[in-house]
Design an enzyme around this catalytic site. Sequence first.
Site, short mmCIF file in Angstrom:
data_model
loop_
_atom_site.label_atom_id
_atom_site.label_comp_id
_atom_site.label_asym_id
_atom_site.label_seq_id
_atom_site.Cartn_x
_atom_site.Cartn_y
_atom_site.Cartn_z
N GLU A 126 11.97 -6.40 -12.12
CA GLU A 126 11.25 -6.91 -10.94
C GLU A 126 11.57 -8.38 -10.69
OE1 GLU A 126 7.24 -4.46 -10.37
OE2 GLU A 126 7.24 -5.60 -12.24
N ASN A 171 2.54 -6.21 -10.38
CA ASN A 171 2.61 -7.63 -10.68
C ASN A 171 3.00 -8.40 -9.42
OD1 ASN A 171 2.07 -7.36 -13.49
ND2 ASN A 171 4.19 -6.72 -13.81
N LYS A 219 -2.65 -14.07 -12.82
CA LYS A 219 -1.85 -13.06 -13.52
C LYS A 219 -0.36 -13.25 -13.18
CE LYS A 219 -0.28 -9.12 -15.30
NZ LYS A 219 -0.52 -7.80 -14.70
N GLY A 241 2.01 7.99 -9.90
CA GLY A 241 2.78 7.98 -11.13
C GLY A 241 1.92 8.32 -12.34
N ALA A 242 2.60 8.74 -13.38
CA ALA A 242 1.93 9.05 -14.65
C ALA A 242 2.70 8.43 -15.79
CB ALA A 242 1.81 10.57 -14.84
N GLY A 243 3.14 7.17 -15.57
CA GLY A 243 3.84 6.43 -16.59
C GLY A 243 2.89 5.62 -17.44
N GLY A 244 3.40 4.50 -17.96
CA GLY A 244 2.61 3.72 -18.89
C GLY A 244 1.35 3.14 -18.30
N VAL A 245 1.39 2.74 -17.03
CA VAL A 245 0.22 2.13 -16.39
C VAL A 245 -0.66 3.20 -15.74
CG1 VAL A 245 -0.56 0.54 -14.59
CG2 VAL A 245 1.38 -0.06 -16.03
N GLY A 246 -0.11 3.91 -14.76
CA GLY A 246 -0.90 4.92 -14.07
C GLY A 246 -1.37 6.03 -14.98
#
Length: 311
Positions: free
Chosen positions: A269, A103, A186, A7-12
């Site tokens: 989630e 998470n 976490k 992915g290339a979203g907010g995290v990846g």
Amino acid sequence: MRILVLGAGGVGGYFGGRLAEKGEDVTFLVRSQRKKQLEKSGLVIKSIHGDYSFSPKLITATSEGVHPFDCVLFSTKAYHLDQAIADVKPFVGSDTTVIPLLNGIDHLSTLQRAFGEDNVIGGLCFIETTLNADGEIIQTSPAHRVVYGEFNGEKTNRIERLETAFSYTKTSFVLSDCIEQEMWHKYLFITTLSGVTTLMRSPIGPIRDVEGGRTFIQSLLQEVYEIMVREGASVSDGIVQQHMKTMESMTYTMKSSMQRDIEKGYMTEAEHLQGYLLRLAQKYDVKSDILHIVYQHLKVYEKVQKGTDNQ
């Protein structure tokens, strides 16, 4: 080291982008629509830690002739996990290290079954990001940290290679010798933060500041902590107080990623985070009234949203 980011979203997109900025060999596995967007506009990071934009290396699940990668950063939502595993499998070899940044805890057994127990190490991240309408990654809070490590705490050859690849970036990659405990800690934090911010439809600041707000937050932390203790999780004695201090220090406008997903009408989630803990609570007969309210609220949201989507 050849690194694949799912992915290339907010995290990846953020952490993979920071590694690419440093000069690491990073490829992003994306869907065809996101691939077209990135080919046209590039991957753009707008962050308080420094902006960066570039033309990323991209593949899709149907790409052929791609050799297995040395490392996969597994940054996906839990409800996309099964499809993500299917997409990634052609690019994972016997020596590939899988680092999950999801998470929760429940995904570990799923990933270990898919890729082999020895191929999966521990991982988590702390970051507040979102994609704007143009697909740019917006990152506005101080936290931007990945924590990783072997479950037995050893500094193996692969960990030394990862440490070399992850060092000297404009974000923090932290090696831990107690990664399982870090992941449970976490999990405790994000379950509470996502729970109170989605239930109240508010950033953390106003929740803290209303009468009874801090007590409510701490009560949910304590409930989840008690469930984890009964499960035998490696949580430290003072973690509830430590997390409360963190909640106190967070910026007034800080939102959980689950709250941002709800604001956009996305799935949540809830099943992976709150639902898994509730099943443990039922197993051990642990009081979980607040957690149950949070979970029911999220499930009602999902049912309403699903009905809206079907109209």
